[in-house]
Design an enzyme around this catalytic site. Structure first.
Site, PDB file in Angstrom:
ATOM      1  N   GLY A  67      -0.456   4.197  -4.847  1.00  0.00           N
ATOM      2  CA  GLY A  67       0.907   3.965  -4.840  1.00  0.00           C
ATOM      3  C   GLY A  67       1.572   3.048  -5.423  1.00  0.00           C
ATOM      4  N   ASP A  81      -9.880   3.115  -5.521  1.00  0.00           N
ATOM      5  CA  ASP A  81      -9.000   4.083  -4.931  1.00  0.00           C
ATOM      6  C   ASP A  81      -9.012   5.548  -5.181  1.00  0.00           C
ATOM      7  OD1 ASP A  81      -6.409   5.251  -3.690  1.00  0.00           O
ATOM      8  OD2 ASP A  81      -5.387   3.445  -4.231  1.00  0.00           O
ATOM      9  N   CYS A 103       0.810  -1.156  -0.043  1.00  0.00           N
ATOM     10  CA  CYS A 103      -0.088  -0.010  -0.047  1.00  0.00           C
ATOM     11  C   CYS A 103       1.019   1.295   0.003  1.00  0.00           C
ATOM     12  CB  CYS A 103      -0.865   0.062   1.304  1.00  0.00           C
ATOM     13  SG  CYS A 103      -2.160   1.472   1.234  1.00  0.00           S
ATOM     14  N   HIS A 105      -0.030   4.395  -0.602  1.00  0.00           N
ATOM     15  CA  HIS A 105      -0.701   5.616  -0.048  1.00  0.00           C
ATOM     16  C   HIS A 105      -0.882   5.492   1.588  1.00  0.00           C
ATOM     17  CE1 HIS A 105      -4.629   3.366   0.901  1.00  0.00           C
ATOM     18  NE2 HIS A 105      -4.767   4.630   1.828  1.00  0.00           N
TER      19      HIS A 105
END
Length: 347
Positions: free
Chosen positions: A275, A270, A105, A107
């Site tokens: 990311g 998302d 992940c 973000h």
């Protein structure tokens, strides 16, 4: 596909929910990130990837409680903090969403960098860059946190190596490229399904993503070459090309601009440019000889800026600039008489 809830949930609680669960919440480029700071038992395992397996088996009710309505929503995201694999990292993180546990992940790593600095978990000068090293299921990642005047201004997420898995895979009436950015993503232009990355097309894009992901489930491109625990297509990325900045956006070191939406898990969307998905996009672009920066916009207009920092024998190391903002602190509880127990989702 999630089943709409029409009445109370009466099944047993299998996880150890015995008191308040405390969190600090952030958003990164619009995407939520809920960091659990207390109220859960130790998650055992020899390393972070093994702790993920423990959490999947023993803490799934806690995940649902924090993700599902009425405490969360169908697009919620967060993590459990765990010890790192060794003293080279500050802590470990187990990422979760409404349908389960993910392997990467970006973000969330950006939010964890801001959290570590703001909460004093690392020493940070008022002006400068502080590196926060985090062990996640896909490997060791970094958040380089820039501060000015004691305030966090931006974060650079440094990912595990990313690489192309397969090109031109036929699926669900179209073709996709598959790449790894800490998780496996299928990627295609939104125009390939007659759409564009705009909010009014979101329901249709979710439908296509679900079909693509389902059909790729048994495909060899969905297998991780080294560890089956990292296998499975996690998300589908739809992208639009945008006009470049006049500096050669078709490659040769220029800046390229794209808008994307990443649909992951079972139809989860998302809000950020994603990311680890951005890293997967960069692996594809680099493989095509497009070596400049990528200005990556999300469906809500937020922005990540990405570049290839290094080429390795395992893929390209991608750096992604973004920022996260704290939105609140919470103490969640479960009333034993609550008929909805750990909650529900309507998608």
């Amino acid at each position: 596909m999630s089943t709409p809830i029409t009445g109370p949930i009466t099944g047993p609680i299998t996880g150890p929910i015995t008191g308040p669960i405390t969190t600090v919440d952030y958003h990164t480029a619009g995407e939520p990130f809920r960091i659990v700071t207390g109220g859960v038992p130790e998650i055992v395992g020899s390393d972070v990837l093994a702790r993920r397996s423990t959490a999947m088996a023993e803490l799934d009710d806690v995940r649902r409680l924090l993700c599902h309505e009425p405490r969360g929503h169908a697009d919620m995201y967060g993590c459990f903090l765990v010890p790192p694999d060794d003293p080279g990292a500050r802590f470990g993180a187990l990422f979760w969403h409404k349908d389960g546990f993910s392997t990467a992940c970006g973000h969330g790593t950006i939010a964890l960098g801001v959290y570590a600095v703001q909460e004093g978990l690392v020493e940070a000068a008022p002006d400068g860059v502080t590196e926060v090293v985090v062990d996640v299921p896909s490997g060791r990642v970094k958040a380089r946190v820039r501060t000015s005047g004691g305030r966090v201004e931006s974060v650079t997420f440094v990912n595990v190596p990313s690489y192309v898995v397969a090109r031109g895979v036929p699926v669900a009436g179209t073709t996709v490229d598959v790449a790894y950015g800490g998780a496996i993503y299928a990627s295609l232009p939104a125009s390939a399904v007659g759409l564009s990355v705009e909010p009014h097309h979101l329901d249709a894009l979710i439908g296509h993503a679900r079909r693509i992901k389902a059909e790729l489930a048994a495909h060899p491109a969905a297998r991780h070459p080294d560890d089956e625990r990292l296998s499975g297509v996690y998300g589908v990325i739809f992208h639009d090309e945008l006009p470049d900045d006049g500096g050669g956006g078709d490659g040769d070191g220029g800046v390229r601009r794209q808008r994307n939406v990443t649909v992951f898990a079972d139809g989860e969307v998302d809000r950020s440019p994603c990311g680890s998905g951005t890293a997967a996009r960069m692996a594809l672009l680099h493989d095509e000889g497009k070596t400049g920066e990528l200005i990556h916009l999300s469906i809500v207009g937020s922005v990540f800026t990405a570049r290839v920092a290094e080429e390795t024998d395992r893929g390209v190391v991608v750096e992604i600039d973004g920022m996260a903002y704290r939105t609140g602190r919470h103490a969640f509880e479960l009333d034993p008489a609550d008929p909805f127990r750990t909650g529900f989702t309507l998608r």
